[in-house]
Design a protein around this motif. Structure first.
Motif, PDB file in Angstrom:
ATOM      1  N   ASN A   3       0.852  -1.195   0.000  1.00 52.08           N
ATOM      2  CA  ASN A   3       0.000   0.000   0.000  1.00 52.08           C
ATOM      3  C   ASN A   3       0.884   1.240   0.000  1.00 52.08           C
ATOM      4  OD1 ASN A   3      -1.993   1.845   2.305  1.00 52.08           O
ATOM      5  ND2 ASN A   3      -2.422   1.592   0.127  1.00 52.08           N
ATOM      6  N   ALA A   4       0.730   2.071  -1.006  1.00 56.74           N
ATOM      7  CA  ALA A   4       1.465   3.335  -1.103  1.00 56.74           C
ATOM      8  C   ALA A   4       0.455   4.476  -1.130  1.00 56.74           C
ATOM      9  CB  ALA A   4       2.327   3.366  -2.366  1.00 56.74           C
ATOM     10  N   ARG A   5       0.729   5.501  -0.340  1.00 60.31           N
ATOM     11  CA  ARG A   5      -0.201   6.619  -0.251  1.00 60.31           C
ATOM     12  C   ARG A   5       0.564   7.936  -0.247  1.00 60.31           C
ATOM     13  NH1 ARG A   5      -4.330   6.120   4.466  1.00 60.31           N
ATOM     14  NH2 ARG A   5      -5.033   4.472   3.040  1.00 60.31           N
ATOM     15  N   LEU A   6       0.070   8.885  -1.026  1.00 61.73           N
ATOM     16  CA  LEU A   6       0.658  10.218  -1.093  1.00 61.73           C
ATOM     17  C   LEU A   6      -0.420  11.231  -0.710  1.00 61.73           C
ATOM     18  CD1 LEU A   6       3.010  12.109  -1.952  1.00 61.73           C
ATOM     19  CD2 LEU A   6       2.020  12.099  -4.256  1.00 61.73           C
ATOM     20  N   GLY A   7      -0.092  12.106   0.209  1.00 65.82           N
ATOM     21  CA  GLY A   7      -1.063  13.098   0.660  1.00 65.82           C
ATOM     22  C   GLY A   7      -0.509  14.509   0.601  1.00 65.82           C
ATOM     23  N   TYR A   8      -1.385  15.455   0.412  1.00 67.68           N
ATOM     24  CA  TYR A   8      -1.004  16.870   0.342  1.00 67.68           C
ATOM     25  C   TYR A   8      -2.064  17.684   1.078  1.00 67.68           C
ATOM     26  CZ  TYR A   8      -0.558  21.590  -1.637  1.00 67.68           C
ATOM     27  OH  TYR A   8      -0.453  22.938  -1.801  1.00 67.68           O
ATOM     28  N   THR A   9      -1.598  18.572   1.948  1.00 65.69           N
ATOM     29  CA  THR A   9      -2.513  19.434   2.695  1.00 65.69           C
ATOM     30  C   THR A   9      -1.943  20.846   2.738  1.00 65.69           C
ATOM     31  OG1 THR A   9      -3.230  17.619   4.115  1.00 65.69           O
ATOM     32  CG2 THR A   9      -3.659  19.840   4.905  1.00 65.69           C
ATOM     33  N   ARG A  10      -2.804  21.796   2.483  1.00 70.80           N
ATOM     34  CA  ARG A  10      -2.394  23.194   2.592  1.00 70.80           C
ATOM     35  C   ARG A  10      -3.535  23.995   3.202  1.00 70.80           C
ATOM     36  NH1 ARG A  10      -0.700  27.634  -2.067  1.00 70.80           N
ATOM     37  NH2 ARG A  10       0.501  28.980  -0.674  1.00 70.80           N
ATOM     38  N   GLN A  11      -3.195  24.838   4.164  1.00 68.76           N
ATOM     39  CA  GLN A  11      -4.204  25.647   4.838  1.00 68.76           C
ATOM     40  C   GLN A  11      -3.710  27.096   4.897  1.00 68.76           C
ATOM     41  OE1 GLN A  11      -5.127  24.933   9.135  1.00 68.76           O
ATOM     42  NE2 GLN A  11      -7.211  24.629   8.398  1.00 68.76           N
ATOM     43  N   LEU A  12      -4.509  28.004   4.383  1.00 64.00           N
ATOM     44  CA  LEU A  12      -4.163  29.420   4.349  1.00 64.00           C
ATOM     45  C   LEU A  12      -5.116  30.192   5.259  1.00 64.00           C
ATOM     46  CD1 LEU A  12      -3.641  29.874   0.504  1.00 64.00           C
ATOM     47  CD2 LEU A  12      -1.906  29.425   2.244  1.00 64.00           C
ATOM     48  N   PHE A  13      -4.588  31.236   5.900  1.00 62.49           N
ATOM     49  CA  PHE A  13      -5.393  32.072   6.786  1.00 62.49           C
ATOM     50  C   PHE A  13      -5.219  33.550   6.418  1.00 62.49           C
ATOM     51  CE2 PHE A  13      -4.963  28.221   9.259  1.00 62.49           C
ATOM     52  CZ  PHE A  13      -6.195  28.101   9.886  1.00 62.49           C
ATOM     53  N   PRO A  14      -5.623  33.956   5.227  1.00 62.09           N
ATOM     54  CA  PRO A  14      -5.524  35.380   4.900  1.00 62.09           C
ATOM     55  C   PRO A  14      -6.553  36.180   5.694  1.00 62.09           C
ATOM     56  CG  PRO A  14      -6.676  34.219   3.164  1.00 62.09           C
ATOM     57  CD  PRO A  14      -6.193  33.171   4.125  1.00 62.09           C
ATOM     58  N   GLU A  15      -6.198  37.409   6.042  1.00 64.70           N
ATOM     59  CA  GLU A  15      -7.132  38.269   6.750  1.00 64.70           C
ATOM     60  C   GLU A  15      -6.897  39.722   6.345  1.00 64.70           C
ATOM     61  OE1 GLU A  15      -5.453  39.709  10.929  1.00 64.70           O
ATOM     62  OE2 GLU A  15      -5.723  37.546  10.891  1.00 64.70           O
ATOM     63  N   ARG A  16      -7.905  40.517   6.533  1.00 69.42           N
ATOM     64  CA  ARG A  16      -7.768  41.950   6.287  1.00 69.42           C
ATOM     65  C   ARG A  16      -8.771  42.695   7.153  1.00 69.42           C
ATOM     66  NH1 ARG A  16     -11.812  43.891   2.819  1.00 69.42           N
ATOM     67  NH2 ARG A  16     -13.025  42.255   1.775  1.00 69.42           N
ATOM     68  N   ARG A  17      -8.418  43.912   7.484  1.00 69.20           N
ATOM     69  CA  ARG A  17      -9.312  44.755   8.275  1.00 69.20           C
ATOM     70  C   ARG A  17     -10.308  45.453   7.363  1.00 69.20           C
ATOM     71  NH1 ARG A  17      -8.932  43.238  13.594  1.00 69.20           N
ATOM     72  NH2 ARG A  17      -6.970  42.114  13.616  1.00 69.20           N
ATOM     73  N   ARG A  18     -11.458  45.758   7.926  1.00 67.40           N
ATOM     74  CA  ARG A  18     -12.465  46.500   7.160  1.00 67.40           C
ATOM     75  C   ARG A  18     -11.889  47.823   6.643  1.00 67.40           C
ATOM     76  NH1 ARG A  18     -17.888  46.468   6.939  1.00 67.40           N
ATOM     77  NH2 ARG A  18     -18.000  44.866   8.531  1.00 67.40           N
ATOM     78  N   SER A  19     -10.969  48.384   7.397  1.00 71.96           N
ATOM     79  CA  SER A  19     -10.429  49.702   7.044  1.00 71.96           C
ATOM     80  C   SER A  19      -9.221  49.629   6.122  1.00 71.96           C
ATOM     81  CB  SER A  19     -10.040  50.451   8.321  1.00 71.96           C
ATOM     82  OG  SER A  19      -9.011  49.756   9.019  1.00 71.96           O
ATOM     83  N   GLN A  20      -8.900  48.463   5.582  1.00 63.98           N
ATOM     84  CA  GLN A  20      -7.710  48.361   4.734  1.00 63.98           C
ATOM     85  C   GLN A  20      -7.788  49.363   3.588  1.00 63.98           C
ATOM     86  OE1 GLN A  20      -6.381  44.413   3.948  1.00 63.98           O
ATOM     87  NE2 GLN A  20      -5.353  44.954   2.053  1.00 63.98           N
ATOM     88  N   GLY A  21      -6.700  50.126   3.410  1.00 63.98           N
ATOM     89  CA  GLY A  21      -6.685  51.208   2.437  1.00 63.98           C
ATOM     90  C   GLY A  21      -7.105  52.538   3.025  1.00 63.98           C
ATOM     91  N   PHE A  22      -7.214  52.619   4.351  1.00 54.72           N
ATOM     92  CA  PHE A  22      -7.673  53.826   5.036  1.00 54.72           C
ATOM     93  C   PHE A  22      -6.689  54.978   4.825  1.00 54.72           C
ATOM     94  CE2 PHE A  22      -8.055  56.507   8.822  1.00 54.72           C
ATOM     95  CZ  PHE A  22      -9.420  56.763   8.816  1.00 54.72           C
ATOM     96  N   ASP A  23      -7.231  56.167   4.627  1.00 50.53           N
ATOM     97  CA  ASP A  23      -6.410  57.368   4.437  1.00 50.53           C
ATOM     98  C   ASP A  23      -6.047  57.935   5.800  1.00 50.53           C
ATOM     99  OD1 ASP A  23      -5.130  59.647   3.667  1.00 50.53           O
ATOM    100  OD2 ASP A  23      -6.914  60.645   2.855  1.00 50.53           O
ATOM    101  N   LEU A  24      -4.832  57.689   6.255  1.00 51.81           N
ATOM    102  CA  LEU A  24      -4.413  58.128   7.585  1.00 51.81           C
ATOM    103  C   LEU A  24      -4.305  59.639   7.694  1.00 51.81           C
ATOM    104  CD1 LEU A  24      -1.720  55.387   8.256  1.00 51.81           C
ATOM    105  CD2 LEU A  24      -3.947  55.607   9.360  1.00 51.81           C
ATOM    106  N   THR A  25      -4.145  60.329   6.574  1.00 49.07           N
ATOM    107  CA  THR A  25      -4.092  61.790   6.649  1.00 49.07           C
ATOM    108  C   THR A  25      -5.440  62.369   7.057  1.00 49.07           C
ATOM    109  OG1 THR A  25      -4.628  62.002   4.287  1.00 49.07           O
ATOM    110  CG2 THR A  25      -2.288  61.907   4.893  1.00 49.07           C
ATOM    111  N   ALA A  26      -6.534  61.602   6.868  1.00 49.67           N
ATOM    112  CA  ALA A  26      -7.851  62.093   7.266  1.00 49.67           C
ATOM    113  C   ALA A  26      -7.959  62.253   8.775  1.00 49.67           C
ATOM    114  CB  ALA A  26      -8.937  61.140   6.755  1.00 49.67           C
ATOM    115  N   LEU A  27      -7.134  61.508   9.525  1.00 51.21           N
ATOM    116  CA  LEU A  27      -7.127  61.653  10.978  1.00 51.21           C
ATOM    117  C   LEU A  27      -6.219  62.773  11.438  1.00 51.21           C
ATOM    118  CD1 LEU A  27      -7.059  57.938  12.218  1.00 51.21           C
ATOM    119  CD2 LEU A  27      -9.005  59.492  12.108  1.00 51.21           C
ATOM    120  N   GLY A  28      -5.297  63.176  10.576  1.00 50.84           N
ATOM    121  CA  GLY A  28      -4.381  64.242  10.946  1.00 50.84           C
ATOM    122  C   GLY A  28      -2.954  63.808  11.155  1.00 50.84           C
TER     123      GLY A  28
END
Length: 274
Positions: free
Chosen positions: A219-244
């Motif tokens: 019996n020969a068996r080959l397995g592959y597993t990959r797990q990704l956890f991308p995340e981003r904030r709702r504010s991604q791309g926020f204009d920091l100059t708007a806060l001052g």
């Protein structure tokens, strides 16, 4: 419908929040007739798909500054005791009566002058909602997050194929893919909070089984597993100059990755988180 209401919602007199959970899917499988083989079923396939979009209520009890506190007026807290006295950091000076110690003056009436509040701080304060509960005497627990729901989306797809070369030799291959996205933690209904979390899983397997004899199996068996956890904030791309923030500082942050700042306060609910 039988779920209990949240403790803090019940105490605040809010109605029970709605919980939705939808689950559906389909599967199909059967034999595959390949040319060149006899009429017996040697190859089989199976494919399954499942989806589960659902929404989970997110009741939260937070603390936000009152309108008077945003203007620098903390006189109501001082009426509760001297531990709420706010001192002017600009008046720190050595104590002539005690070497190595320092003195500082309290703000009269526990009111911070309007001119001492930085414009950037005023801009940040604008992202706090107004209190919607009386709260405790010192102003804590005065904001119940409205009927916010964590939006959850889940999909999964699995396929498998089995083939029998003979009664002694069989193989199978399997592949699974799934995607899960969470949109949650929107506490204030604006860009200051909120996150998108993802889980992306890929699983593949290949199995070859050969019966050598009545007491020997290969019996020969080959397995592959990959797990990704991308995340981003709702504010991604926020204009920091708007806060001052100064352009020189903002220029150090790539615009497509800039987010609302991670700001934390003692006794008050904060912002950002990244």
């Amino acid at each position: 419908r039988l779920d209990a209401g949240n403790f803090f919602d019940n105490r605040a007199g809010n109605k029970k929040r709605t919980y939705h959970d939808n689950r559906f899917g389909a599967s199909v499988g059967g034999p595959v007739r390949l040319p060149g083989y006899d009429g017996r079923n040697r190859t089989f396939f199976f494919v399954a798909f499942e989806a589960n979009p659902f929404g989970v209520p997110q009741p939260r009890l937070l603390t936000v500054p009152t309108l008077r506190q945003r203007q620098g007026d903390f006189s109501e807290l001082l009426a509760l005791g001297p531990q709420y006295q706010i001192y002017d950091p600009a008046t720190i000076r050595p104590d002539p009566a005690a070497p190595g110690r320092f003195l500082r003056d309290p703000f009269p009436g526990n009111i911070i002058p309007a001119g001492r509040i930085h414009p950037l701080a005023r801009n940040v304060m604008g992202y706090w909602p107004q209190p919607n509960l009386p709260g405790t005497p010192d102003g804590r627990n005065n904001y119940a997050v409205p009927d916010k729901v964590a939006k959850e989306t889940y999909y999964t797809l699995t396929g498998r194929a089995d083939h029998s070369f003979s009664e002694r030799h069989r193989v199978y291959g399997r592949f699974s893919w799934d995607f899960w996205e969470e949109e949650k933690d929107d506490l204030y209904g604006n860009e200051a909070t909120g996150i998108f979390l993802n889980r992306r899983n890929r699983v593949a397997a290949l199995d070859d089984t050969y019966t050598v004899s009545t007491n020997l199996l290969f019996n020969a068996r080959l397995g592959y597993t990959r797990q990704l956890f991308p995340e981003r904030r709702r504010s991604q791309g926020f204009d920091l100059t708007a806060l001052g923030f100064a352009p020189a500082l903002v220029g150090l942050v790539p615009p497509d990755t800039a987010t609302f700042p991670n700001i934390r306060f003692d006794n008050y609910s904060g912002f950002g988180g990244w």
